[in-house]
Scaffold this active site. Structure first.
Site, PDB file in Angstrom:
ATOM      1  CG  HIS A  96      28.869  54.220  -7.165  1.00 24.19           C
ATOM      2  ND1 HIS A  96      27.519  54.000  -7.058  1.00 24.19           N
ATOM      3  CD2 HIS A  96      29.020  55.259  -8.022  1.00 24.19           C
ATOM      4  CE1 HIS A  96      26.879  54.880  -7.825  1.00 24.19           C
ATOM      5  NE2 HIS A  96      27.749  55.643  -8.416  1.00 24.19           N
ATOM      6  CE  LYS A 109      23.722  63.584 -13.253  1.00 26.72           C
ATOM      7  NZ  LYS A 109      24.841  62.701 -13.593  1.00 26.72           N
ATOM      8  NE  ARG A 146      28.854  54.716 -15.647  1.00 28.91           N
ATOM      9  CZ  ARG A 146      27.834  55.350 -15.110  1.00 28.91           C
ATOM     10  NH1 ARG A 146      26.861  54.679 -14.550  1.00 28.91           N
ATOM     11  NH2 ARG A 146      27.780  56.658 -15.139  1.00 28.91           N
ATOM     12  CB  SER A 149      22.268  54.854  -9.285  1.00 22.36           C
ATOM     13  OG  SER A 149      23.538  54.908  -8.680  1.00 22.36           O
TER      14      SER A 149
HETATM   15  P1  ADP Z   1      26.859  61.618 -10.761  1.00 23.33           P
HETATM   16  O1  ADP Z   1      25.419  61.997 -10.716  1.00 23.33           O
HETATM   17  O2  ADP Z   1      27.805  62.654 -10.251  1.00 23.33           O
HETATM   18  O3  ADP Z   1      27.317  61.014 -12.081  1.00 23.33           O
HETATM   19  P2  ADP Z   1      26.863  58.951  -9.746  1.00 23.33           P
HETATM   20  O4  ADP Z   1      26.559  58.500  -8.370  1.00 23.33           O
HETATM   21  O5  ADP Z   1      25.927  58.495 -10.834  1.00 23.33           O
HETATM   22  O6  ADP Z   1      26.961  60.502  -9.661  1.00 23.33           O
HETATM   23  O7  ADP Z   1      28.349  58.537 -10.144  1.00 23.33           O
HETATM   24  C1  ADP Z   1      29.459  58.957  -9.412  1.00 23.33           C
HETATM   25  C2  ADP Z   1      30.727  58.539 -10.127  1.00 23.33           C
HETATM   26  O8  ADP Z   1      30.806  57.120 -10.175  1.00 23.33           O
HETATM   27  C3  ADP Z   1      30.814  58.999 -11.584  1.00 23.33           C
HETATM   28  O9  ADP Z   1      32.152  59.318 -11.868  1.00 23.33           O
HETATM   29  C4  ADP Z   1      30.378  57.788 -12.360  1.00 23.33           C
HETATM   30  O10 ADP Z   1      30.924  57.783 -13.668  1.00 23.33           O
HETATM   31  C5  ADP Z   1      30.967  56.691 -11.507  1.00 23.33           C
HETATM   32  N1  ADP Z   1      30.261  55.421 -11.699  1.00 23.33           N
HETATM   33  C6  ADP Z   1      28.946  55.164 -11.578  1.00 23.33           C
HETATM   34  N2  ADP Z   1      28.662  53.881 -11.866  1.00 23.33           N
HETATM   35  C7  ADP Z   1      29.836  53.300 -12.194  1.00 23.33           C
HETATM   36  C8  ADP Z   1      30.242  51.994 -12.624  1.00 23.33           C
HETATM   37  N3  ADP Z   1      29.344  51.009 -12.820  1.00 23.33           N
HETATM   38  N4  ADP Z   1      31.540  51.781 -12.855  1.00 23.33           N
HETATM   39  C9  ADP Z   1      32.440  52.770 -12.714  1.00 23.33           C
HETATM   40  N5  ADP Z   1      32.151  54.029 -12.335  1.00 23.33           N
HETATM   41  C10 ADP Z   1      30.868  54.292 -12.079  1.00 23.33           C
END
Ligand code: ADP
Length: 163
Positions: A17, A41, A91, A129
């Site tokens: 992130h 989700k 990703r 996460s």
């Molecule tokens: P959501 O539940 O909306 O997917 P997340 O917190 O899991 O929320 O992710 C928020 C954003 O960050 C999403 O666009 C996700 O693809 C991106 N993201 C999460 N982990 C990574 C990573 N390792 N590299 C790049 N983008 C990421």
């Protein structure tokens, strides 16, 4: 003034992130990170207050970033803040299908708001996460994957789990 919102669950924030935040903050004037309060989700491990705290502590170095808690549609968060851009991270191919669907739905809801995707740095391509939570639950060292305030939060919340 180019404003963007970066929505997510951030349960918890990872270096993946942060990588997206850092790069997005370079191309917009103001980046608003939106923490989704009630994700349909999954049930978050960390409370809103804990997620907010970890994000605040981990993004102190950026001067053009603010953090808001929100509920509902991302386009509403964008509209409320006068932002015309939604930032998301990609990703792997697996992210693509759902992200494409979400961005097209948002486009239908408000054609004046566009989604901008950043591809992850290769070193964080596997990082989520969910993986961090699983590692921490086995007491695995997660310092390569999350900023310090997240490690502190894990160890406060689960003193027996994190080594
Ligand atoms: P959501 O539940 O909306 O997917 P997340 O917190 O899991 O929320 O992710 C928020 C954003 O960050 C999403 O666009 C996700 O693809 C991106 N993201 C999460 N982990 C990574 C990573 N390792 N590299 C790049 N983008 C990421």
């Amino acid at each position: 003034m180019k404003k963007a919102v970066y929505p997510g669950t951030f349960d918890p924030i990872t270096f993946g992130h942060l990588d997206i935040i850092e790069r997005a903050a370079k191309v917009v004037d103001e980046l608003i990170i939106g923490i989704l309060a009630n994700s349909k989700k999954k049930i978050p491990l960390f409370t809103i207050e804990e997620r907010l705290h970890m994000l605040q502590e981990s993004t102190k170095q950026f001067s053009n970033i603010s953090i808001q808690v929100f509920d509902g549609m991302t386009v509403d968060l964008a509209r409320k803040n006068g932002a015309r851009l939604i930032i998301r991270g990609l990703r792997a191919v697996t992210d693509f299908e759902s992200e494409l669907q979400i961005s097209q739905a948002n486009q239908q809801l408000d054609s004046s708001i566009d989604t901008m995707f950043f591809t992850t740095s290769l070193e964080y391509a596997f990082l989520s996460s969910a993986i961090v939570k699983e590692m921490a639950s086995y007491g695995t060292d997660i310092s390569l994957f999350v900023p310090k305030p997240v490690i502190t939060m894990f160890s406060q919340k689960f003193p027996d789990l994190v080594s």
